[in-house]
Design an enzyme around this catalytic site. Sequence first.
Site, PDB file in Angstrom:
ATOM      1  N   ASP A   2       0.845  -1.202   0.000  1.00 29.62           N
ATOM      2  CA  ASP A   2       0.000   0.000   0.000  1.00 29.62           C
ATOM      3  C   ASP A   2       0.880   1.252   0.000  1.00 29.62           C
ATOM      4  O   ASP A   2       2.103   1.167   0.052  1.00 29.62           O
ATOM      5  CB  ASP A   2      -0.934  -0.008   1.220  1.00 29.62           C
ATOM      6  CG  ASP A   2      -0.159   0.061   2.534  1.00 29.62           C
ATOM      7  OD1 ASP A   2       0.900  -0.577   2.622  1.00 29.62           O
ATOM      8  OD2 ASP A   2      -0.598   0.759   3.467  1.00 29.62           O
ATOM      9  N   HIS A  51       1.552  -8.972  -3.923  1.00 29.23           N
ATOM     10  CA  HIS A  51       0.566  -7.986  -3.460  1.00 29.23           C
ATOM     11  C   HIS A  51       1.305  -6.672  -3.240  1.00 29.23           C
ATOM     12  O   HIS A  51       1.759  -6.349  -2.136  1.00 29.23           O
ATOM     13  CB  HIS A  51      -0.116  -8.468  -2.176  1.00 29.23           C
ATOM     14  CG  HIS A  51      -1.284  -7.610  -1.785  1.00 29.23           C
ATOM     15  ND1 HIS A  51      -2.553  -7.840  -2.245  1.00 29.23           N
ATOM     16  CD2 HIS A  51      -1.361  -6.490  -1.015  1.00 29.23           C
ATOM     17  CE1 HIS A  51      -3.373  -6.919  -1.765  1.00 29.23           C
ATOM     18  NE2 HIS A  51      -2.660  -6.083  -1.018  1.00 29.23           N
ATOM     19  N   ASP A  85       1.003 -17.556  -4.732  1.00 27.54           N
ATOM     20  CA  ASP A  85       1.584 -16.508  -5.573  1.00 27.54           C
ATOM     21  C   ASP A  85       0.470 -15.841  -6.371  1.00 27.54           C
ATOM     22  O   ASP A  85       0.284 -16.109  -7.560  1.00 27.54           O
ATOM     23  CB  ASP A  85       2.646 -17.099  -6.498  1.00 27.54           C
ATOM     24  CG  ASP A  85       3.307 -16.019  -7.344  1.00 27.54           C
ATOM     25  OD1 ASP A  85       3.144 -14.819  -7.017  1.00 27.54           O
ATOM     26  OD2 ASP A  85       3.983 -16.361  -8.327  1.00 27.54           O
ATOM     27  N   GLU A 123       2.393 -10.442   0.094  1.00 24.81           N
ATOM     28  CA  GLU A 123       2.660  -9.000   0.097  1.00 24.81           C
ATOM     29  C   GLU A 123       4.165  -8.809   0.322  1.00 24.81           C
ATOM     30  O   GLU A 123       4.877  -9.739   0.709  1.00 24.81           O
ATOM     31  CB  GLU A 123       1.866  -8.285   1.210  1.00 24.81           C
ATOM     32  CG  GLU A 123       1.956  -6.763   1.101  1.00 24.81           C
ATOM     33  CD  GLU A 123       0.916  -6.013   1.948  1.00 24.81           C
ATOM     34  OE1 GLU A 123       0.128  -6.657   2.658  1.00 24.81           O
ATOM     35  OE2 GLU A 123       0.925  -4.761   1.873  1.00 24.81           O
TER      36      GLU A 123
END
Length: 579
Positions: free
Chosen positions: A190, A501, A549, A558
């Site tokens: 993020d 991710h 994956d 992530e």
Amino acid sequence: MRGRTDYPLLFDRKLQAKPLLSALIKLAETQASAKPKVNQLGFAPHAQKLLVVPGRQAVPFQVNNQSSGKTVLQGQSSAAKFWPESGEWVSIADFSTLTTQGRYQVEVAGLTPITVEIAAEPYAQLHDAAVKAYYFNRASMALEPRFAGPWARAAGHPDTQIQVHASAASDHRPAGFELSAAKGWYDAGDYNKYVVNSGITSFTLLQAWQDFADFYRDRSWNIPESTNDLPDILDETLWNLQWLSAMQDPNDGGVYHKLTELNFSGTLMPDQVTAQRYVVQKTTAAALNFAAVMAKASRTFTEFETQLPGLSQQYRQQALLAWQWAKQHPDSIYQQPKDVSTGAYGDKQLADEWAWAGAELYLLTNDRSYLQPLLALETPIKAASWANVGALGYFALASATQLEPALRKKVQQAIQQAATQIMAEHQASAYQVAMSKNDFVWGSNAVAMNKAILLYQAWKIAPQPELQQAMQGLLDYVLGRNPLQLSYVTGFGQHSPLNIHHRPSAADAVQAPIPGWLVGGAQPGKQDKCTYYGTLPAAGTQPATTYLDDWCSYATNEVAINWNAPLVYVTAALSQQML
Ligand SMILES: [Ca+2]
Ligand SMILES: [Ca+2]
Ligand SMILES: [Ca+2]
């Protein structure tokens, strides 16, 4: 099709009497054991070199020189043992006596041959990519093609107009007050920036500089600052420290817990995410973490007063101010506001943060009163994580010559005891990898790397080959000697994660993920509620095989700044001549 839960039954001897099932077992075992499992990046000449051989029997193996075809070593794998973390029987083939650089073919009876390499610096490129991953996650900067190659992108998040969230309002800075807190690294997949997590990350990179200065002094990896007169490891860390510095309210010394959007953004490139960002709640954990990191940074930059005039002094004052705020606000625990849903990084146990910050402030000021929290710690130390940082204070003090000998000895013994425990796990493990049940938590690969750091800290106190072997085992684990035969670092090894991710990797037009990222790794929690699948019969059923994956799997796939830092440290450590 096999059900997901029946794999453990393959080891039930009663069931093996049934001919059909027995045939299925043979098929399953053949599929599962197509190849030996090995560090896919190879080995330094004098490292311990182990292969994990799937199957219940000890088997013969041989190593052939790849170019000449000549057999250079023959042996037999060890007696097989069961590894509960993956539900497998395995044996170990040891070819450590082979120390000549080159490429070799390893043949194990009944399995597909594999290639391994012995090289002078097997992890140098990996190290450089792992540290360059931070450049790729920089906020407030465009990544130019000459540094970023195909992953060049526009600048995102200038972070010059951040608002104070209601949870962080004070007289001097009420809700809606605007401040600037540019730069820093995006935390993970993020785009938010969290003090405690970026703190341990920055600290680990500064520790790498401190422990491996010779390695770093002339080392660069093509970042915009590679041509200046500061080592790149410090340039990269400074990018985050400059942001971190702005997370302190100069009016009272308190430190905001995070800088964040209210909610996670969609799968977009950084420049496409323009939601208002906020600083949220000042916390005791953030203040102590900040104090520890800024104290260490201050000591680090005294050597670079010419390049960075006044910075060491500034960080010193900020560290002291943060500590004072924490003393006045010892119970400011993070509470996620109702209108915020990004990462919490909440931590209610702060005895370890006090110990860590106190150790660093003692080293900064020589004022022994700062050591009180560390002296009061009662629990044995363990490998560090963002929420459990006590060990970092011990590492700092273990080499502090100004500390009285008896106390220094006690600090060293605490590290050595923790290392002895890790070595025992290594020895007991069928995989010869010090990863036990409790280590398969969110970010298990970083647990492996932080355990390796602890082993190195013990090695610094008293070198012994077993410490290095256990370190090597943990690095081998993340680079392919694991049940999934996967190198968990993007872009490195024969098989590595492709669908991480990580918003930039998912949203850009490049097929390959940004290289050098260590993914979180296997753990059984499945908090992401994805459908886990894989080629190993037990994929998704055992702690060490529950990995996916896929972009979906933020619980195992992530990437995060605090996970890459110990990989940087360990690959720097193993690039030294240890023994
Ligand atoms: Ca530089
Ligand atoms: Ca803690
Ligand atoms: Ca992509």
